[in-house]
Design a protein around this motif. Structure first.
Motif, PDB file in Angstrom:
ATOM      1  N   GLN A 197       6.070  36.816  46.720  1.00  0.00           N
ATOM      2  CA  GLN A 197       5.418  35.635  46.165  1.00  0.00           C
ATOM      3  C   GLN A 197       5.656  34.390  47.039  1.00  0.00           C
ATOM      4  O   GLN A 197       4.924  33.420  46.942  1.00  0.00           O
ATOM      5  N   TYR A 254       9.653  31.625  42.426  1.00  0.00           N
ATOM      6  CA  TYR A 254       8.579  32.190  41.606  1.00  0.00           C
ATOM      7  C   TYR A 254       9.100  32.390  40.197  1.00  0.00           C
ATOM      8  O   TYR A 254      10.101  33.062  39.984  1.00  0.00           O
ATOM      9  N   SER A 257       8.572  34.248  37.064  1.00  0.00           N
ATOM     10  CA  SER A 257       7.842  35.454  36.655  1.00  0.00           C
ATOM     11  C   SER A 257       7.276  35.346  35.239  1.00  0.00           C
ATOM     12  O   SER A 257       6.262  35.971  34.943  1.00  0.00           O
ATOM     13  N   GLU A 310       4.362  33.082  35.829  1.00  0.00           N
ATOM     14  CA  GLU A 310       3.594  33.605  36.955  1.00  0.00           C
ATOM     15  C   GLU A 310       3.087  32.467  37.844  1.00  0.00           C
ATOM     16  O   GLU A 310       1.923  32.394  38.220  1.00  0.00           O
TER      17      GLU A 310
END
Length: 177
Positions: free
Chosen positions: A31, A89, A91, A94
């Motif tokens: 990411q 990032y 999660s 997102e």
């Protein structure tokens, strides 16, 4: 005795080789991988009116937390002002998020949106600004070995005209007083 010297030298060479390989082949999580070309040290000389004090910003982007984050630090005029951030990032959301902490006592929380492999936009909410800034929006682009940043501030309810800064690779260091 020669055997031990040879063995010691070989062992030192292996340790050095593995250390060098680790430092130069470090990866970022997928990411964050788009930011790999931004890693390193950059500097920009701000445009100022004739006769005013020069302003130079030196910033460093580096891999952090085993590639799970990117740490940035910058200082203006060798520590008159500076800040540090962590990009990672999230999660659950997102999203790419970051926190930016400054020597002026305010901080920001923001998100990054990658537009292309060489462009991203950042949106920040500001907490504690003494100048009345509540939001920041910046567009960044890597083009022709230059890091171009255009920034606008929501100050006292109105967006400022974007300010552009052009950063080039640097060997200088980020300094804090």
């Amino acid at each position: 005795m020669t055997y031990f010297k040879t063995l010691f030298l070989a062992l030192c060479l292996c340790v050095f080789t593995f250390s060098y390989a680790d430092e130069n082949n470090l990866t970022l999580d997928k990411q964050l991988a788009v930011f790999q070309p931004f890693l390193g040290t950059w500097q920009a000389n701000f445009e100022v009116a004739q006769g005013e004090k020069p302003i130079q910003d030196v910033g460093k982007w580096e891999r952090a937390l085993n590639g799970k984050a990117i740490r940035t630090a910058h200082s203006i005029n060798e520590g008159e002002y500076g800040g540090e951030s962590m990009i990672f990032y999230d999660s659950k959301k997102e999203l790419l998020v970051f926190y930016y902490f400054t020597t002026a006592g305010f901080y920001t929380k923001g998100t990054l949106k990658v537009l292309s492999p060489t462009q991203f936009v950042a949106y920040e909410d500001v907490t504690g600004s003494k100048e009345g800034i509540t939001k920041v929006k910046s567009m960044s682009e890597l083009k022709d070995e230059k890091f171009i940043v255009s920034t606008s501030y929501l100050k006292k309810g109105e967006w400022t005209k974007p300010e552009q800064r052009i950063y080039t690779r640097s060997t200088k260091t980020v300094k804090f007083k």
